[in-house]
Design an enzyme around this catalytic site. Sequence first.
Site, PDB file in Angstrom:
ATOM      1  N   TYR A 439       0.813  -1.220   0.000  1.00  0.00           N
ATOM      2  CA  TYR A 439       0.000   0.000   0.000  1.00  0.00           C
ATOM      3  C   TYR A 439       0.843   1.265   0.000  1.00  0.00           C
ATOM      4  CZ  TYR A 439      -0.184  -0.201   5.285  1.00  0.00           C
ATOM      5  OH  TYR A 439       0.069  -0.254   6.625  1.00  0.00           O
ATOM      6  N   GLU A 440       0.176   2.368  -0.282  1.00  0.00           N
ATOM      7  CA  GLU A 440       0.811   3.681  -0.497  1.00  0.00           C
ATOM      8  C   GLU A 440       1.787   3.653  -1.674  1.00  0.00           C
ATOM      9  OE1 GLU A 440      -0.619   5.904   0.906  1.00  0.00           O
ATOM     10  OE2 GLU A 440      -1.528   4.898   2.613  1.00  0.00           O
ATOM     11  N   GLY A 441       1.477   2.849  -2.675  1.00  0.00           N
ATOM     12  CA  GLY A 441       2.347   2.689  -3.837  1.00  0.00           C
ATOM     13  C   GLY A 441       3.240   1.489  -3.630  1.00  0.00           C
TER      14      GLY A 441
END
Length: 595
Positions: A439-441
């Site tokens: 997550y978050e890229g």
Amino acid sequence: MTFQPPVRDYQFLLRDLLQLERYANLPAFADASLDTVDQILEEAGKFTGEVLAPLNGVGDKQGCVWSPDFTVKTPDGFKSAYAQLVEAGWPALGADPNYGGQGLPHVVNLAFSEMSSAANMAFSMYPGLTHGAYSAIHVGGTPEQKDLYLPKLASGEWAGTMNLTEPHCGTDLGLLRTKAVPQADGTYKISGQKIWISGGEQDLTDNIVHLVLARIEGAPAGVRGISLFIVPKYIPDADGKPGQRNSVKCLGLEEKMGIHGNATCVISHEESTGWLIGEENRGLPIMFVMMNEARIGVGMQGIAQAEAAYQAAAEFAKDRLQGRSLTGPKNPDGPADPIIVHPDVRRMLMDSRAIIEGGRAFLFWTALHGDLSHASPDEAVQQKGRDYMALLTPVLKGFLTDRGFKVCSDAMQVHGGSGFTEHFPVSQYLRDVRIALIYEGTNGVQALDLVGRKLAADGGRAVMSFFAELDAFIAENEDDAALKPFVAGLAKAKGELQEATMWLMQNGLANPENAGAASTDYMHLFGLTGLAYMWTLMAKAANGKIAAGDADPFYANKLTVGRYYIERILPETASHLAKLKAGSELMMALPAEAF
């Protein structure tokens, strides 16, 4: 065993490595005296160790429960713990005093965040994302929006979320379909569905402030047409208290591999009332304030879960009797020796500790530069801080979560078959930390961001500044006999990183797939070099304390772990350089149908 926050290591970093007292003359650091910081660390250790850690297993086993009335119940004990968190003022630690915060440097707040995440990652995500929403409104909101929302978010009385991802698009935000229709009163009606919204619904706070990416009717296609909106669960009334229920609904929860105690929601906006933050079609720059803060927080999660898993593994290795030492019995009165006598078990524990302590130092060192980018009166120091934050954020997120996952995996290996059962905590650490790589890229996206955008930004100013800093340090310390192994290892790694950077500049522009194929190896090469610098700085600080007559074994142990990093882990840089320079040809050679 119960997780023990590594307070002594935080004290070493803030006092001896970063020498926080050097900045006491800056207003932003005025309240961060070492005595005050020590008190904060001690109290934070008690709260996270005694209140949050015991709930970690509870949250994992119970999870969150969704009801058909669109509400969510968090695990037993979470609501009480959250109330204690808010009452003690922990969420406000690094927030702006103008909005009820305590105004301490982010580097101090980072210590609390790591303790909290290591004690209970799922719980800590609720206040963590709230602070991200606070930061976005602080940067992009109107004075009225700030006055209304920031005090509640800073205190943790209200929670915050980020609504980005939709069922058909994750990283590629240009595809998002959630629409915003302007109304005569200046508000917007927001319609669309968002998925994977951490903390999207819960029973911990009186209100939830959703930050929602949407496209205003008639906006340009792609990312150029995205705006950002404040969409509260309850619309604040004239007194700023939760009023009318907004048409935001949690349609359900995801069944996940880990972080069961955090509510990961499907959120439906059915003509929800929202307020624009910033300018139309300029939502992404404000949202990236929140995302970049979150990415550093995710890198911290990698180290936090690694710390908790390492502690469990070290405890198990000292207790578990199995086999005899290769050099003769170490527990002659017992049926076998504890497995910590075996070199291969030591290898896993030492690998883990070297990555955790070096990675933590890299996080704190970068966070201090972030603080100075705002607090320093010197424009050059501010610029360097901004450059380093931009350059190193993808490294911290990608490298530290990759290595944090490996530490958790090694901790399970130390436990043997016991680790694969749910009788020991290590399986939860492994499951929980796995999301941090995604997550978050995803980490692949972080590597592409590093290679494709951050290196070339401002003519390569940030990376050249980093190289210049390493060169200056190496030149200044190469004659220090006590530091020689560290400086030599750092110099070699820096040379390989510089060679890799030049290779990318020469080969990545001509064929972008070369840059893409090299990106993950480059990110790891950068991370390994960054940790080599941190270990060399820590060794210099430890040598200084020992030379001054400090007999605390902490410093000798720090030097031993640092030497281990330089000799046993840092040589991986050569492998990453070789793979990077192999290019993309073979990686891209097979036709898609051959897979």
